[in-house]
Design a protein around this motif. Structure first.
Motif, PDB file in Angstrom:
ATOM      1  N   VAL A 168       0.855  -1.179   0.000  1.00  0.00           N
ATOM      2  CA  VAL A 168       0.000   0.000   0.000  1.00  0.00           C
ATOM      3  C   VAL A 168       0.896   1.235   0.000  1.00  0.00           C
ATOM      4  O   VAL A 168       1.805   1.358   0.810  1.00  0.00           O
ATOM      5  N   VAL A 169       0.649   2.123  -0.918  1.00  0.00           N
ATOM      6  CA  VAL A 169       1.500   3.308  -1.060  1.00  0.00           C
ATOM      7  C   VAL A 169       1.039   4.384  -0.071  1.00  0.00           C
ATOM      8  O   VAL A 169      -0.165   4.638   0.053  1.00  0.00           O
ATOM      9  N   PHE A 175      -0.045  10.218  -5.693  1.00  0.00           N
ATOM     10  CA  PHE A 175      -0.255  10.895  -6.979  1.00  0.00           C
ATOM     11  C   PHE A 175       0.794  10.447  -7.993  1.00  0.00           C
ATOM     12  O   PHE A 175       0.592  10.553  -9.186  1.00  0.00           O
ATOM     13  N   ILE A 176       1.930   9.897  -7.491  1.00  0.00           N
ATOM     14  CA  ILE A 176       2.916   9.374  -8.447  1.00  0.00           C
ATOM     15  C   ILE A 176       2.685   7.882  -8.700  1.00  0.00           C
ATOM     16  O   ILE A 176       2.683   7.424  -9.832  1.00  0.00           O
ATOM     17  N   LEU A 177       2.507   7.128  -7.598  1.00  0.00           N
ATOM     18  CA  LEU A 177       2.577   5.673  -7.727  1.00  0.00           C
ATOM     19  C   LEU A 177       1.222   4.975  -7.789  1.00  0.00           C
ATOM     20  O   LEU A 177       1.156   3.788  -8.085  1.00  0.00           O
TER      21      LEU A 177
END
Ligand code: UD1
Ligand code: MG
Length: 467
Positions: A168-169, A175-177
């Protein structure tokens, strides 16, 4: 389905029983076998003590590598525990399968057994490697890859479960990954195998004062146990309301009644029970060992103990899927490793022993130099002018007050520096102190690290991860 509440997990009681046995065996066997180790020339001089010249050298030696005894007791009690862990669940909570004819058959938990056996295999490799290192002083470049290879069985079992390698990012990076990244590729496995190399070596290089290695292992193991307990199906769960930065959240721990929620699901409970089965006897042998290794040490743990405890942490972190939480318990070791990098990777000279300097007149420890001063007191650590890279790193560390450097008054060049270890760092920041006090400072730092780890994991995690 509702889970069995905690009091009906009989294997847990056997595990506690074996741990008591392991504690008693370690307390008794370590001093009893000390002379046998000395006879086999497994012995070392306590570097930070004063010896009267009149004492014959033979009498100064302390038995070394007694961690082998602790590791053996540990592994044997884990082996003895197998029938208790794997027969009761079959009878009482077997995975019941209904065949088409309506006959029910209970299935043996083969998967859990392979998790258990692959873990034992890794612990055995760690013990052999540690003991060989004690006997032969293996070179860094030869011993670094071994834990990586030793972790292959663990990773294979992890893979067999189709281990969830979605990570989980954290919200700020989404917003990037994106929300989830799948590290199922080789990357996640590389990370997990490096974890075993890190955990085994990082304890070994934070060493050299009485009680340091074992007390680190003991506190990390206790922290892991406390974390495991939060996931068990206690008869009553508890909730902690938390108000932070204007937000309110509820931390929800334990409780059979939470079944189905993220805390308390059956799979989660089984993983944390597995971790407990490996951590309870580890705490037992470490406590027994610490009794004999406490200042003034009657025995030394050797690399064997550092490797086997480190591997035990990697095993539970990987198999019970909490490697990131585990790394939070290693904060002092991570700090010490990062600080040590210039010496480990050859930018700064690295002596065989980086232990603090002992002053026999005051009985205090002082920060030690990378190259100790000779009688002329102008010894240079760097043969020629140090490289640009070395100068930059050493000056940066010095500006951050992590080390103290000696500068040539004529040229302004760095000529020497204190050894880059957390122990020297404590001595620089808190002033000279005796060995017993220094190990207590180290223990306090480890405890403070664990408190911070729990705070980050449970109170802050929801700020960067939603639910
Ligand atoms: C690691 C450290 C080294 C440190 C050593 C101490 C790195 C890269 N290596 O090397 O700097 O000096 O551990 O364990 O950081 N000893 C004591 N008191 C103790 C424990 C050990 O004096 O409480 C001494 C004894 O002489 C013992 C020896 O350290 O025989 C053991 O050293 P060893 O474990 O072989 O050193 P390394 O792990 O290679
Ligand atoms: Mg060592």
């Amino acid at each position: 389905p509702l889970l069995d509440p905690l009091p009906s997990i009989p294997a847990l009681y056997s595990s506690i029983g074996f741990s008591i046995f392991a504690f008693l065996a370690t307390i008794y066997l370590v001093p009893a076998l000390g002379p046998t180790f000395v006879k086999a020339r497994l012995r070392g001089k306590d570097l930070l003590k004063y010896y009267d010249k009149s004492i014959p050298e033979e009498e100064l030696f302390v038995p070394e590598s007694l961690g082998l005894v602790a590791a053996s007791v540990y592994i044997l009690s884990l082996i003895l525990f197998i029938p208790f862990a794997f027969t009761m669940p079959i009878r009482e909570q077997a995975n019941v399968k209904t065949a088409p004819e309506g006959i029910t058959v209970s299935e043996f938990p083969h998967y859990q057994l392979s998790v258990y056996l692959s873990s034992l295999l890794s612990l055995l490799v760690a013990t052999i490697l540690g003991f060989l290192d004690d006997v032969f002083d293996i070179r860094w470049r030869h011993k670094l890859p071994i834990p990586i290879i030793a972790s292959i069985p663990l990773l294979m079992v992890y893979y067999a479960e189709q281990g969830n390698t979605n990570v989980v990012v954290p919200i700020p990076l989404r917003f990037i990954l994106g929300k989830l990244i799948n590290l199922a590729g080789p990357l996640y496995y590389v990370y997990m195998s490096l974890l075993s190399t890190f955990s085994t070596n990082s304890i070994n290089i934070l060493a050299g004062i009485n009680g340091s290695e074992v007390s680190q292992a003991l506190i990390i193991a206790l922290s892991v146990i406390l974390n495991d307990l939060l996931y068990l199906p206690w008869p009553i769960g508890f909730r902690i309301p938390l108000h932070l930065l204007g937000n309110t959240t509820e931390l929800d721990f334990g409780g059979v009644w939470n079944a189905g929620m993220s805390f308390g699901s059956r799979e989660l409970v089984e993983r944390h029970l597995f971790s407990l089965y490996f951590m309870l006897p580890l705490v037992a042998v470490c406590t027994g060992f610490l009794y004999h290794n406490w200042y003034p040490a009657r025995v030394f743990p050797g690399d064997t103990l550092c490797y086997v405890t480190g591997m035990a942490f990697a095993v539970v972190g990987i198999q019970a899927h909490f490697s990131k939480t585990l790394l939070l318990f290693f904060m002092p070791q991570i700090f010490n490793f990062l600080l040590s990098c210039p010496q480990l990777f050859g930018l700064v000279p690295c002596p065989r022993h980086r232990v603090p300097r002992f002053d026999k007149d005051t009985n205090l420890l002082y920060p030690s130099l990378a190259v100790p001063l000779n009688s002329d007191s102008t010894t240079k650590a760097f043969a020629k002018t140090p490289s640009k890279m070395t100068t930059v790193v050493v000056r940066l560390f010095s500006a951050l007050k992590l080390t103290e450097t000696t500068v040539d008054p004529a040229t302004g060049a760095v000529v020497n520096t204190t050894n880059l270890t957390i122990l020297n760092f404590f001595l620089l920041r808190f002033g000279p102190m005796n060995e017993k006090r220094l190990v207590k400072v180290l223990i306090s730092a480890q405890l403070a690290g664990s408190v911070l780890a729990f705070f980050i994991r449970y109170a802050l995690a929801w700020l960067v991860y939603d639910g």
